[in-house]
Design a protein around this motif. Structure first.
Motif, PDB file in Angstrom:
ATOM      1  N   VAL A 152       1.038   5.227  -2.451  1.00  0.00           N
ATOM      2  CA  VAL A 152       1.078   6.340  -1.778  1.00  0.00           C
ATOM      3  C   VAL A 152       2.443   7.158  -2.017  1.00  0.00           C
ATOM      4  O   VAL A 152       2.258   8.452  -2.195  1.00  0.00           O
ATOM      5  N   SER A 153       3.555   6.543  -1.867  1.00  0.00           N
ATOM      6  CA  SER A 153       4.782   7.083  -2.337  1.00  0.00           C
ATOM      7  C   SER A 153       4.818   7.413  -3.715  1.00  0.00           C
ATOM      8  O   SER A 153       6.105   8.167  -3.881  1.00  0.00           O
TER       9      SER A 153
ATOM     10  N   SER B 198      -1.408   0.627  13.517  1.00  0.00           N
ATOM     11  CA  SER B 198      -1.193  -0.523  13.004  1.00  0.00           C
ATOM     12  C   SER B 198      -1.690  -0.811  11.555  1.00  0.00           C
ATOM     13  O   SER B 198      -1.158  -1.997  10.811  1.00  0.00           O
ATOM     14  N   ARG B 199      -2.298   0.053  10.797  1.00  0.00           N
ATOM     15  CA  ARG B 199      -2.702  -0.154   9.525  1.00  0.00           C
ATOM     16  C   ARG B 199      -2.200   0.852   8.648  1.00  0.00           C
ATOM     17  O   ARG B 199      -2.454   0.971   7.481  1.00  0.00           O
ATOM     18  N   ASN B 200      -1.255   1.672   9.004  1.00  0.00           N
ATOM     19  CA  ASN B 200      -0.502   2.917   8.056  1.00  0.00           C
ATOM     20  C   ASN B 200       0.640   2.753   7.992  1.00  0.00           C
ATOM     21  O   ASN B 200       1.584   2.541   9.222  1.00  0.00           O
ATOM     22  N   TYR B 201       1.493   2.974   7.253  1.00  0.00           N
ATOM     23  CA  TYR B 201       2.842   2.866   7.094  1.00  0.00           C
ATOM     24  C   TYR B 201       3.604   3.991   6.896  1.00  0.00           C
ATOM     25  O   TYR B 201       4.768   4.261   6.873  1.00  0.00           O
ATOM     26  N   PHE B 202       2.805   5.129   7.359  1.00  0.00           N
ATOM     27  CA  PHE B 202       3.344   6.465   7.583  1.00  0.00           C
ATOM     28  C   PHE B 202       3.063   6.805   9.227  1.00  0.00           C
ATOM     29  O   PHE B 202       2.169   7.580   9.385  1.00  0.00           O
TER      30      PHE B 202
ATOM     31  N   GLU C 249       0.797  -1.295  -0.050  1.00  0.00           N
ATOM     32  CA  GLU C 249      -0.117  -0.075   0.206  1.00  0.00           C
ATOM     33  C   GLU C 249       0.812   1.260   0.103  1.00  0.00           C
ATOM     34  O   GLU C 249       0.551   2.490  -0.682  1.00  0.00           O
ATOM     35  N   ALA C 250       1.953   1.277   0.736  1.00  0.00           N
ATOM     36  CA  ALA C 250       2.835   2.388   0.956  1.00  0.00           C
ATOM     37  C   ALA C 250       3.399   2.813  -0.627  1.00  0.00           C
ATOM     38  O   ALA C 250       3.732   3.953  -0.859  1.00  0.00           O
ATOM     39  N   LYS C 251       3.530   1.802  -1.368  1.00  0.00           N
ATOM     40  CA  LYS C 251       4.319   2.242  -2.508  1.00  0.00           C
ATOM     41  C   LYS C 251       3.335   2.987  -3.572  1.00  0.00           C
ATOM     42  O   LYS C 251       3.782   3.869  -4.351  1.00  0.00           O
TER      43      LYS C 251
ATOM     44  N   VAL D 184      13.587   8.628  -2.839  1.00  0.00           N
ATOM     45  CA  VAL D 184      12.251   8.428  -2.415  1.00  0.00           C
ATOM     46  C   VAL D 184      12.321   8.824  -0.731  1.00  0.00           C
ATOM     47  O   VAL D 184      11.222   9.483  -0.216  1.00  0.00           O
TER      48      VAL D 184
ATOM     49  N   SER E 111      -9.694  -2.967   5.676  1.00  0.00           N
ATOM     50  CA  SER E 111      -9.286  -1.815   6.412  1.00  0.00           C
ATOM     51  C   SER E 111      -7.867  -1.400   6.091  1.00  0.00           C
ATOM     52  O   SER E 111      -7.684   0.004   6.217  1.00  0.00           O
ATOM     53  N   THR E 112      -6.936  -2.071   5.701  1.00  0.00           N
ATOM     54  CA  THR E 112      -5.690  -1.623   5.609  1.00  0.00           C
ATOM     55  C   THR E 112      -5.583  -0.408   4.317  1.00  0.00           C
ATOM     56  O   THR E 112      -5.033   0.402   4.074  1.00  0.00           O
TER      57      THR E 112
ATOM     58  N   ILE F 291       7.332   3.520   7.063  1.00  0.00           N
ATOM     59  CA  ILE F 291       7.789   2.259   7.500  1.00  0.00           C
ATOM     60  C   ILE F 291       8.206   1.660   6.158  1.00  0.00           C
ATOM     61  O   ILE F 291       7.544   1.747   5.353  1.00  0.00           O
TER      62      ILE F 291
ATOM     63  N   TYR G 196      15.471   2.717  -1.790  1.00  0.00           N
ATOM     64  CA  TYR G 196      14.622   3.739  -1.559  1.00  0.00           C
ATOM     65  C   TYR G 196      15.534   4.899  -1.275  1.00  0.00           C
ATOM     66  O   TYR G 196      15.148   6.249  -1.568  1.00  0.00           O
TER      67      TYR G 196
ATOM     68  N   ALA H 172      -7.268   2.503   5.153  1.00  0.00           N
ATOM     69  CA  ALA H 172      -6.388   3.435   6.174  1.00  0.00           C
ATOM     70  C   ALA H 172      -5.273   3.998   5.225  1.00  0.00           C
ATOM     71  O   ALA H 172      -4.856   5.159   5.721  1.00  0.00           O
ATOM     72  N   HIS H 173      -5.187   3.459   3.959  1.00  0.00           N
ATOM     73  CA  HIS H 173      -4.028   4.567   3.276  1.00  0.00           C
ATOM     74  C   HIS H 173      -5.018   5.165   2.066  1.00  0.00           C
ATOM     75  O   HIS H 173      -4.130   5.705   1.272  1.00  0.00           O
TER      76      HIS H 173
END
Lengths: 290, 290, 290, 290, 290, 290
Positions: free
Chosen positions: B152-153, E32-36, B148-150, E62, B167-168, E48, E57, B171-172
């Motif tokens: 967003v980044s 818990s659900r977000n990488y930022f 998911e982070a990719k 990045v 949910s994950t 994260i 990265y 959440a993003h």
């Protein structure tokens, strides 16, 4: 009113004993500071007692009956009645064993090599008798736990110690050279209580239910429908523990067949039952099997 | 002696799989540092294996059979036999889904809008084939988690990711625009094992008991007494899962009726049974329903 | 569509109530921040409500039915229908009691000695009515918990407080001189809901299953084989709760006898059954007993 | 001997209060069944008391002093002395607020729209006075918790409720339209105790140490060596909380500089100190800062 | 406003990294659900990221900087700046090592014996380069965890795997024949960020405080009083880490001596200090040592 | 190389002893199955040993030194050197006491009434000597725990048992009629080790650091700024534990005053210091106070 005085073992057997009584029909309620737990049976009075002392108390009739280890009854040479062996299968798969162990690099290989040597153990009486019968002279001293350390420190040449998995023995680099005894939990009674008809019946009834509850841990109920044509065939492959209950079904050529079997046989039996014509097989748990 | 080599999935399916085997009749004992757990069946040898690699190992016959997710078998395009679907109902009510998601404010609305875009996913092979079949050119890169982070980044325009509750993904701030696949746990076997009569029978017997244990989670036993006059009436309202077992009672015009039904039907069925003349209704739990 | 509005009690009864509904066939899912839990029955809508306010809400028809304590229904003098008493036997063996207590060294010995005195309590209405009926003048003030402290501090001469084990009362050195009421959990309904045929049937069905699940906590199934010659004898010693199910066995002079009995009778009954010729006795647990 | 009667708040403030006293130098030992905890100071006698009732007890001189929330002192309109505000920074970053909330879809937008409406709250007195001052007629009813549910059920048009994070309010779909008060913990005393020289000094000493312990949570000690040539420069960039302690070093042109600063400034200050010639910087924790 | 993009490693380093930043002065709040995760510094933005991907990265900018293992930076051959080594001493005493292991009974004894053999590893790139430099031909395949199992199953002849205590390696009966690399945690930055004056200063300041907090784990403050006559003697036995702070005492021939030393030296140093005339020695903990 | 053999007590003192050594500068690492824990000092070798046997082992020089209870050293009449009393203040406020207790309704009131009676105890030797010195004839039997139960069962007329809070004694309805001994933890050494210069110095250094760590539990550091005009006044009210460290401040008429004092004096001292002109008072924790 008649009262049976019952000893509950303190320590490692305590929790398993309380749970077994609960499953058998008696609730025993421990208090953290009192050695006389409550029980929901006016004919019983319970005392907490160390397993090491249980058989002496039963022999002297301080208690009418008790739960303890066979090892301590033998150690004390108590003159009592063994009512039943209670194999607490869930606690551990391996039996409790008393073994003689020496340092890994000791020259001692056989019992005879112990002539004139020092042995440390908590089981002094039994060990003394054991070597006397073999005609081997050894010096036996009482050890109050941490016995493995004594042989490592050089305070003793060998130890006689209890073990299930041998892990403590191996962790100290010891080597087992003989097994003196295997032990298990027992339900014991005094000779006087056994001679008293009311007490004997009470003791036998408790033993019956304790054993029924222990047996149910490893046994399940199995029920299935079978056509008349395959009935003999199906019955012939059922394990013969108790004969199965066979009931004819209403307006039908089918029968209901119900039985109890060892849990570990089920996985092999079910495929066979299907092949032989059984249908609608269900398995359920049991609380007691008498 | 014949041995069946069985793969147990590491990770999120591991605990549920061990428990299912326990309920089915096999005890598998994990060791924290060894990938080859013990099992109480001399005909089985177990290995712990990642679900992602399971179907390849089965295909290459390193393992005869294994438990894994349908998604990874498809990803690997493994040529194996699907023996049974295992729906672990207690773990989650919702199926596992692989979905394509984009940032909430992305202009991408339909699959076609992905032409020329970058997609990050752990499911590279399946995703590549999916887009190839649709004739859409995309650039797919492997992502090792935190996918998911990719997006967003800005490292990818879209992701293909697994989800149960979304949910994950939410959440993003991502938006799902397509579902590529739903997956579930499967019991799979190699073609060679399936062709070997002994192995096939062993596999089928395990599958039979695994499914019997899964079924028992949602089914209960129900038993009641019914007068002859109301017997047909009562039987007619029982769900027809298996025909009920009907036994005449001794010296009486009453019958005992016993059946198994879905747990969630009980609350509606019991009032109806009482109205139709049933009495003494009891419900009990089941371990296996074959 | 018809909907029944059901009140679930907040606080000490909450967990036991949710578990009872689960066992009865309804899953109620609490959310930590919402007073309207989800339930898997489209005909029900649940609300969390304090037991103190439950009967008023039912009386005013904000709720159709609810679970609460008898004490608060009496305190509120609510005009509602008591559908069923629910004795949650596992939570506590002793009933909830409201008692009048005074300091250990107080001169107050009897209710009459309270003439002109100050009483602190959370149960103001019931206490006022109680003393009015006896013609004793007392000054009653509302206390919001920590009531025991008020009489110790000298803010009141006596308290009316709820207790199960009397431990808090004794820890403050208080002495009980009267018991005003014993209470238990009840399932209550509004008069309007009880007059509506659909709602009444729904309420009665829920009550039926709640009571069936409560009953199963204390009752077990028992099954045995009995030869025809001893059948009457065995049946005569079975407790008469429901008549036993007796089925003839196939090609045999034996019968299968099955019954349900109180768990606490089992330990005395089994030895008697064996003496009277029963064999292969098994005991199993029940989920519901209607 | 002189004794100060001190009230400790029951409930959400209880644990934080006991810990703060411990850090300040007093050990308060709670007993689960007694409202009069022990304290290791013969001049103090502690009582547990609900925050809602604390200020009334202090006003009536049942207690000389107590810890409570500003909100309940205002609600009770108690005539007492506020000795100190105690900001328990670790428990929560946000202040406690009392807000007026309405259903998300309500037409009520401003306080004026509440004319003739029903408001449910636990803070009846303060709310009544608030609306009286604004000349808005509202009907205020007491609610004993679960207040959010009342407006959802339609029993009230609005609620006045306490909140820190607004999560319960949002979970019920409510909308905040006004904030009536922010509150924090306070140390309060009765006017009589404040007028008594011994009690006032005792109260002031306790306040001094409570505030010293609270302050130490956010402050650290910092020590460094600085050459004479850079001394003025380094001192000029130190935050001016207390002037730093500057000591000349033995046989040297260097000085030891020691100060206390806010923990959150350290990460920005240390690089600056190094640039300005400081060396050997160490940071350590503090228990009290007076 | 300037922002530094910082990568926090997911997995085994995650908790230790968050705690180190907390001790250094930054609070990082994971969801818990977000990488930022959130951080209390407006000049930082955290992500994260798996340690395996961190250096790529950072290299691609990045991220400006990140915390990762030296092993993965080497594996990726990333062209980045190593700002600082961070030795997390509390987590483990032993360094992380990548080793080559073979089955205990394998004929492979030296690296040369691997000619033509199959090696499974997660560290494919580094391993390939390592063997290429030695001129040994090996077939390297990527393994996704459970690597030890592969050599036991015969899928590979050797593995290259990470280990601290060797316990997993030994539990599978493997034998280590070579160590390819030792690794530790590093703080790395991109070349572009390092060239940007604002970013470089921010990075250096963070590194300064991270290292100061790490150092304080193993260092304590020590303070004592010393008479002038023994001052040189005492100073000469103090470890020379930073010169001690020596301050003359008021109206006295005594001096206060204060220093910081390694915690493990204290137990040997204190007896020597007493013998040399020091008195009133106290030891205290430190948060940061710059 | 010289080695000191050190005994660590098993059981209730074990954890507190390990933690005290950690605070003093030695890390002792227990293994659950080995009685010889590792320690990070090549000059020490540790053994786990029951407190009951410790002094005998030290006397026989199996160990050079050990930690044990004074009671067991007296029981064993061991000829050893008491190096230091170690008062573990955090474990319990009350000392360990050995008391003589009788049933609540016993006629025994004084020691003389025990003439000819039976006493059960674990402390057989000490008790025998105690009564012999008083010329009272008693029959003493060894009891292996659960001693209270013996007097309740009538197996003994009195017991000699260890207690801190008397709660077990009271829970069995017993009455204490005499206190035979109070005990505490001690660091002991053999005469031979004490005569060996290297061992004696090692033992004294360990004792020094153990006592320094114990002292630091109850003592804190205090630092403040004082103007010259008030310096004598402030110093005169500081407790005289160690003289305070007074340093003149740079370019100022102020002084920095630093001292260590008992934690429980702080709350009374700080208000006095402020009144006498001190400012900027801070308190910090200590690890060791020598």
């Amino acid at each position: 009113m008649n009262i049976l005085k019952l000893g509950i073992p303190k320590g490692s057997l305590e929790k398993a004993t309380i749970e077994l009584f609960e499953k058998s029909g008696w609730r025993i309620k421990l208090s953290s500071r009192n050695y006389f737990p409550e029980v929901d049976d006016l004919e019983l009075s319970c005392s907490i007692c160390r397993p090491q002392e249980m058989s002496s108390y039963v022999e002297k009739e301080v208690l009418d009956a008790g739960i303890t280890g066979k090892d301590w009854t033998l150690e004390n040479e108590s003159d009592i009645v063994v009512v039943a062996d209670l194999i607490y299968s869930k606690v551990s798969k391996r039996p409790t064993r008393w073994v003689l162990a020496v340092p890994g690099d000791s020259k001692i290989q056989r019992l005879e090599d112990l002539e004139g040597k020092k042995i440390a153990t908590e089981l002094v009486g039994y060990t003394r008798k054991f070597f006397a019968q073999k005609g081997i002279n050894v010096e036996i001293s009482f050890s109050w736990g941490a016995t493995e350390a004594k042989v490592v420190s050089g305070l003793a040449d060998a130890i006689v110690e209890v073990t299930e998995t041998e892990s403590t023995i191996r962790a100290h680099g010891l080597r087992i050279i003989h097994e003196l005894m295997t032990s298990n939990t027992q339900f014991i009674a005094s000779k006087a209580a056994w001679a008293d008809p009311w007490k004997r019946e009470k003791i036998e009834n408790i033993a019956l239910l304790l054993q029924g509850a222990l047996r149910a841990d490893k046994i399940v109920g199995l029920k299935m429908n079978v056509p008349q044509t395959h009935l003999d065939q199906v019955i012939s492959i059922l394990p013969s523990m108790n004969g199965p209950t066979v009931s004819p079904l209403y307006h039908s050529e089918w029968f209901s067949v119900e039985t109890v079997i060892s849990e570990h046989e089920v996985r092999d039996l079910i495929p066979k039952l299907l092949k032989n014509g059984a249908e609608g097989i269900i398995e359920y748990s049991l609380n007691k099997v008498i």
